[in-house]
Design an enzyme around this catalytic site. Structure first.
Site, PDB file in Angstrom:
ATOM      1  N   LYS A  83      12.953  -3.260  10.851  1.00  0.00           N
ATOM      2  CA  LYS A  83      11.570  -3.767  10.914  1.00  0.00           C
ATOM      3  C   LYS A  83      11.548  -5.287  10.663  1.00  0.00           C
ATOM      4  O   LYS A  83      10.918  -6.024  11.418  1.00  0.00           O
ATOM      5  CB  LYS A  83      10.679  -3.035   9.888  1.00  0.00           C
ATOM      6  CG  LYS A  83      10.538  -1.536  10.188  1.00  0.00           C
ATOM      7  CD  LYS A  83       9.525  -0.858   9.308  1.00  0.00           C
ATOM      8  CE  LYS A  83      10.056  -0.395   7.988  1.00  0.00           C
ATOM      9  NZ  LYS A  83      11.065   0.661   8.009  1.00  0.00           N
ATOM     10  N   THR A  84      12.260  -5.722   9.628  1.00  0.00           N
ATOM     11  CA  THR A  84      12.298  -7.161   9.327  1.00  0.00           C
ATOM     12  C   THR A  84      12.996  -7.905  10.473  1.00  0.00           C
ATOM     13  O   THR A  84      12.552  -8.989  10.881  1.00  0.00           O
ATOM     14  CB  THR A  84      13.078  -7.419   8.010  1.00  0.00           C
ATOM     15  OG1 THR A  84      12.619  -6.496   7.036  1.00  0.00           O
ATOM     16  CG2 THR A  84      12.896  -8.828   7.506  1.00  0.00           C
ATOM     17  N   ASP A 128       6.643  -6.980   3.632  1.00  0.00           N
ATOM     18  CA  ASP A 128       7.379  -5.718   3.587  1.00  0.00           C
ATOM     19  C   ASP A 128       6.733  -4.810   2.531  1.00  0.00           C
ATOM     20  O   ASP A 128       6.058  -5.298   1.619  1.00  0.00           O
ATOM     21  CB  ASP A 128       8.834  -6.021   3.203  1.00  0.00           C
ATOM     22  CG  ASP A 128       9.773  -4.914   3.657  1.00  0.00           C
ATOM     23  OD1 ASP A 128       9.312  -3.972   4.331  1.00  0.00           O
ATOM     24  OD2 ASP A 128      10.977  -5.001   3.336  1.00  0.00           O
ATOM     25  N   THR A 177       7.359   2.021   4.849  1.00  0.00           N
ATOM     26  CA  THR A 177       8.051   3.297   5.044  1.00  0.00           C
ATOM     27  C   THR A 177       7.036   4.424   4.897  1.00  0.00           C
ATOM     28  O   THR A 177       7.359   5.574   5.121  1.00  0.00           O
ATOM     29  CB  THR A 177       9.154   3.469   3.980  1.00  0.00           C
ATOM     30  OG1 THR A 177       8.583   3.194   2.698  1.00  0.00           O
ATOM     31  CG2 THR A 177      10.307   2.509   4.229  1.00  0.00           C
ATOM     32  N   ARG A 236      21.300  -0.194   9.220  1.00  0.00           N
ATOM     33  CA  ARG A 236      21.696  -0.783   7.933  1.00  0.00           C
ATOM     34  C   ARG A 236      22.878  -0.017   7.353  1.00  0.00           C
ATOM     35  O   ARG A 236      23.807  -0.601   6.792  1.00  0.00           O
ATOM     36  CB  ARG A 236      20.520  -0.770   6.946  1.00  0.00           C
ATOM     37  CG  ARG A 236      20.888  -1.399   5.605  1.00  0.00           C
ATOM     38  CD  ARG A 236      19.727  -1.386   4.637  1.00  0.00           C
ATOM     39  NE  ARG A 236      18.677  -2.276   5.068  1.00  0.00           N
ATOM     40  CZ  ARG A 236      17.395  -2.139   4.729  1.00  0.00           C
ATOM     41  NH1 ARG A 236      17.026  -1.133   3.957  1.00  0.00           N
ATOM     42  NH2 ARG A 236      16.502  -2.993   5.158  1.00  0.00           N
TER      43      ARG A 236
END
Ligand code: ADE
Length: 355
Positions: A83-84, A128, A177, A236
């Site tokens: 997302k980032t 975030d 999330t 990740r």
């Protein structure tokens, strides 16, 4: 050693020869530096999420044609899916700066006011974990998002005055999330809302090969696929595993990663064929062995495992739910017949694991 990223003329050299982290804070910094150094900066190098990428390309092209900032965007989905990274790609494509923060860092009104007032026209503010924003910060954000104003109050009781301070037109990109925990009014102020999906093994293989290229690690196609299969659909995790597997390959062999070395390294790390680690397995085994397969409340499970509820909910559960190894019911968490099979229990009645 230096890392060379593959984003053409925006190529950056980052020294990864920093000392190994000792403290937890150093480790978080080290992981963040590593993640930043391998983040793709263009849609071409950003792998996966193809439907979302196509939509975003059109949105960006339209905003550029209109010479207007992008609508506010909300990305939701499990952690580690990019997302980032995607927010960074959008900023790069729009040719604007991005300021990155997270809701827990915006505790006091002046934190959010300060950051809003520091923005320049067209810039992107990325928040975030936006579901963790407190009420006061949310209320400051509403007029800022809707009309690009800050409502400031001055004076006390009888003499209190409200001042409307104009802000430059900016774009807010929120990431969460837990879309369900966002308040209705905040959710309604996002023009575009998208869910990020887990990656396929093929997509993760591409992510792994790209990272290996940046880190100058030799890897075969089947080596990349072996790591991808145990990466829980999450870039990740894939990027973390490649470093661990590379360490193993360097110590036990010539540093080159093939399928055999990758599988051996992952077995040593106790990552199983589904990508579950020891915390995931402990959670599932606890439900089977102590709670007869469930349902059992998440707080009870967290206390028994000595884990944080949030870690279980945000980190462990999304993949277990999607893999069909866990179910969420109104009375708590339950395992499924697939869980018994995966963990090597003969059947639901015999709760003695074969492993
Ligand atoms: N690293 C993390 N996410 C990625 C993605 N979607 N594509 C390429 N590299 C990544």
């Amino acid at each position: 050693m230096s890392i060379i990223t593959d984003d053409g003329n925006r190529t950056k050299r980052i020294d990864i020869n920093q000392k190994n982290p000792n403290t937890k804070a150093e480790k978080i910094d080290y992981d963040r530096n590593f993640e930043n150094s391998i983040r793709p900066k263009s849609f071409d190098t950003y792998i996966g999420q193809s439907a979302l990428k196509e939509t975003l390309k059109i949105t960006i092209a339209a905003a550029k044609k209109r010479e207007k900032p992008l609508d506010h965007l909300l990305f939701y989905g499990p952690p580690g899916l990019g997302k980032t990274t995607l927010a960074g790609v959008i900023a790069e494509q729009m040719g604007v700066e991005i300021k990155i923060t997270s809701a827990p860092a915006l505790e006091r009104p002046r934190d959010i006011i300060g950051i809003l007032m520091s923005l320049k026209g067209g810039e992107i503010l990325f928040i975030d974990e936006i579901h963790r924003l407190n009420k006061v910060a949310e209320e400051i954000l509403y007029p800022a998002m809707e009309d690009f104003f800050l409502d400031m109050t001055t004076g006390k009781s009888q003499t209190v005055k409200t001042l409307r301070v104009p802000l430059p037109k900016f774009t807010l990109i929120g990431a969460t999330t837990k879309a369900g925990e966002l308040s209705g009014p905040l959710r309604d102020r996002f023009g575009i809302i998208h869910r990020l999906e887990f990656y396929t093994d093929e997509e993760l293989s591409q992510v792994i090969k790209r990272t290996a290229g940046i880190l100058e690690i030799e890897i075969t196609d089947d080596g990349a696929l072996a790591i991808a299969r145990r990466s829980r659909g999450t870039p990740r995790i894939a990027n973390r595993l490649i470093k661990r597997v590379s360490d193993y390959a360097l110590v036990k062999s010539d540093g080159k990663i093939d399928k055999k070395i990758a599988n051996k390294a992952l077995d040593t790390l106790k990552i199983d064929a589904f990508g579950l680690d020891s915390t995931d397995r402990s959670l599932l085994k606890l439900i089977i062995e102590k709670y007869d397969g469930g349902p059992v409340g998440i707080e009870t499970l967290a206390a028994a495992l000595g884990e944080d509820v949030r870690t279980l909910e945000d980190v462990c559960e999304p993949f277990l739910l999607q893999a069909g190894l866990l179910q969420r019911t109104p009375r708590g968490r339950k395992v499924t017949p697939a869980t018994y099979r995966h963990l090597g229990y003969k059947n639901a009645v015999d709760q003695q694991s074969l492993f």
